[in-house]
Design an enzyme around this catalytic site. Structure first.
Site, PDB file in Angstrom:
ATOM      1  N   TYR A 199       2.202   4.634  13.678  1.00  0.00           N
ATOM      2  CA  TYR A 199       3.078   4.720  14.445  1.00  0.00           C
ATOM      3  C   TYR A 199       4.154   6.598  14.967  1.00  0.00           C
ATOM      4  CZ  TYR A 199       3.831   1.866  10.388  1.00  0.00           C
ATOM      5  OH  TYR A 199       4.010   0.865   9.507  1.00  0.00           O
ATOM      6  N   ASP A 215       0.565  -1.036  -0.288  1.00  0.00           N
ATOM      7  CA  ASP A 215      -0.360  -0.427  -0.097  1.00  0.00           C
ATOM      8  C   ASP A 215       0.896   0.861  -0.134  1.00  0.00           C
ATOM      9  OD1 ASP A 215       1.457  -0.512   2.179  1.00  0.00           O
ATOM     10  OD2 ASP A 215      -0.806   1.131   3.154  1.00  0.00           O
ATOM     11  N   LYS A 262      -0.432  -2.567  13.693  1.00  0.00           N
ATOM     12  CA  LYS A 262       0.934  -2.656  13.165  1.00  0.00           C
ATOM     13  C   LYS A 262       2.228  -1.352  13.792  1.00  0.00           C
ATOM     14  CE  LYS A 262       3.500  -2.354   8.897  1.00  0.00           C
ATOM     15  NZ  LYS A 262       3.582  -1.669   7.151  1.00  0.00           N
TER      16      LYS A 262
END
Length: 280
Positions: free
Chosen positions: A147, A27, A180
């Site tokens: 993140y 992606d 993730k």
């Protein structure tokens, strides 16, 4: 019924033998630009090679899924990415897909991103809250690519365990099922991250910006599995590797079969030499 739907979909994402998840993501183009991502230039060929290695799942945007996944229906779980950041807005994910699209396309989960500890954290958290409620209601797992890369975080602090733990705990609190995120760099500090969320919440790691060599990459994967991480969602290192299928298989044997780095490298060399992927 919604909960049953989510449980069934979640079961497709996780290997029953290892209780780990192995996903490969393609992606990256909207977030990083396509020109430097040579492994994704011929995206159908790359997807074909990845799926030949039999990961559990793949993360794709709706347009690539629509064009490239018909020949692979049922071979791999599909994680539909509905948001991304961009080269001109690197700390803000913009939503461009919906939960209903994911359901219509036969996806097994919805995936969306967020950059924490920056100027746009609030609106991204608000968006995650809305999507997570809809996913809960409609029986879709929600995966976050989260993140600590907001404006307040120095580049050298993006792997600090405190910042990774903040991402992980925030994703859990906002209603996500899987996150993730970035590996902290060592198993001891990553184990501290894992301890901050319930055991039923799954943490998977990205390939790692810090991994410069194959040995680094394989060792990080082995260490992460040993300290309680629930799997991987990897991309750039995999599809930039000279033999994509062989590396996917070698990683699968680390994650699901408990291979050491030495054993995985031996398997990788064998696969690169004889190309008998179907045996594994």
């Amino acid at each position: 019924m919604a909960m049953l739907g989510k449980e069934v979909r979640m079961s497709r994402l996780v290997n029953p033998k290892s209780n780990k998840m192995m996903a490969i993501t393609v992606d990256h183009a909207t977030s990083r630009g396509i020109a430097p991502l040579t492994g994704l230039h011929h995206v159908q060929d790359t997807i074909d090679k990845i799926i030949l290695g039999r990961p559990d799942a793949m993360t794709l945007t709706k347009g690539i899924a629509e064009h490239c996944m018909w020949n692979h229906a049922g071979e791999v779980a599909m994680l539909l990415k509905i948001s991304n950041y961009s080269p001109v807005a690197p700390t803000k994910d913009t939503i461009f897909g919906t939960v209903d699209e994911a359901i219509r396309m036969g996806a097994d989960a919805v995936s969306m991103g967020c950059m924490t500890l920056g100027d746009f954290q609030g609106e991204q958290f608000e968006a995650i809250g809305r999507v997570s409620e809809e996913c809960m209601r409609k029986g879709m797992p929600l995966i976050g690519h989260v993140y600590p890369k907001g404006e307040s975080v120095k580049p050298e602090d993006r792997t600090a365990w405190e910042n990774i733990a903040y991402c992980v705990r925030s994703a859990c609190e906002l209603g996500m099922d899987i996150i993730k995120t970035t590996y902290t760099g060592d198993p001891e500090s990553m184990a501290k991250v894992v301890a901050t969320v319930p055991s039923t919440f799954r943490i998977v790691i990205q390939g790692g910006d810090a991994c410069k060599t194959l040995d680094d990459y394989l060792q990080m994967t082995r260490d992460a599995m040993d300290c309680g991480v629930g799997g991987v969602t990897m991309g750039r290192f995999v599809w930039d590797y000279k033999d994509v299928t062989a590396l996917v298989i070698a990683l699968r044997y680390i994650i699901h079969e408990g291979y050491s780095v030495k054993e995985a490298k031996e398997l990788l060399a064998q696969l690169e030499n004889d190309k008998n992927y179907s045996e594994f």
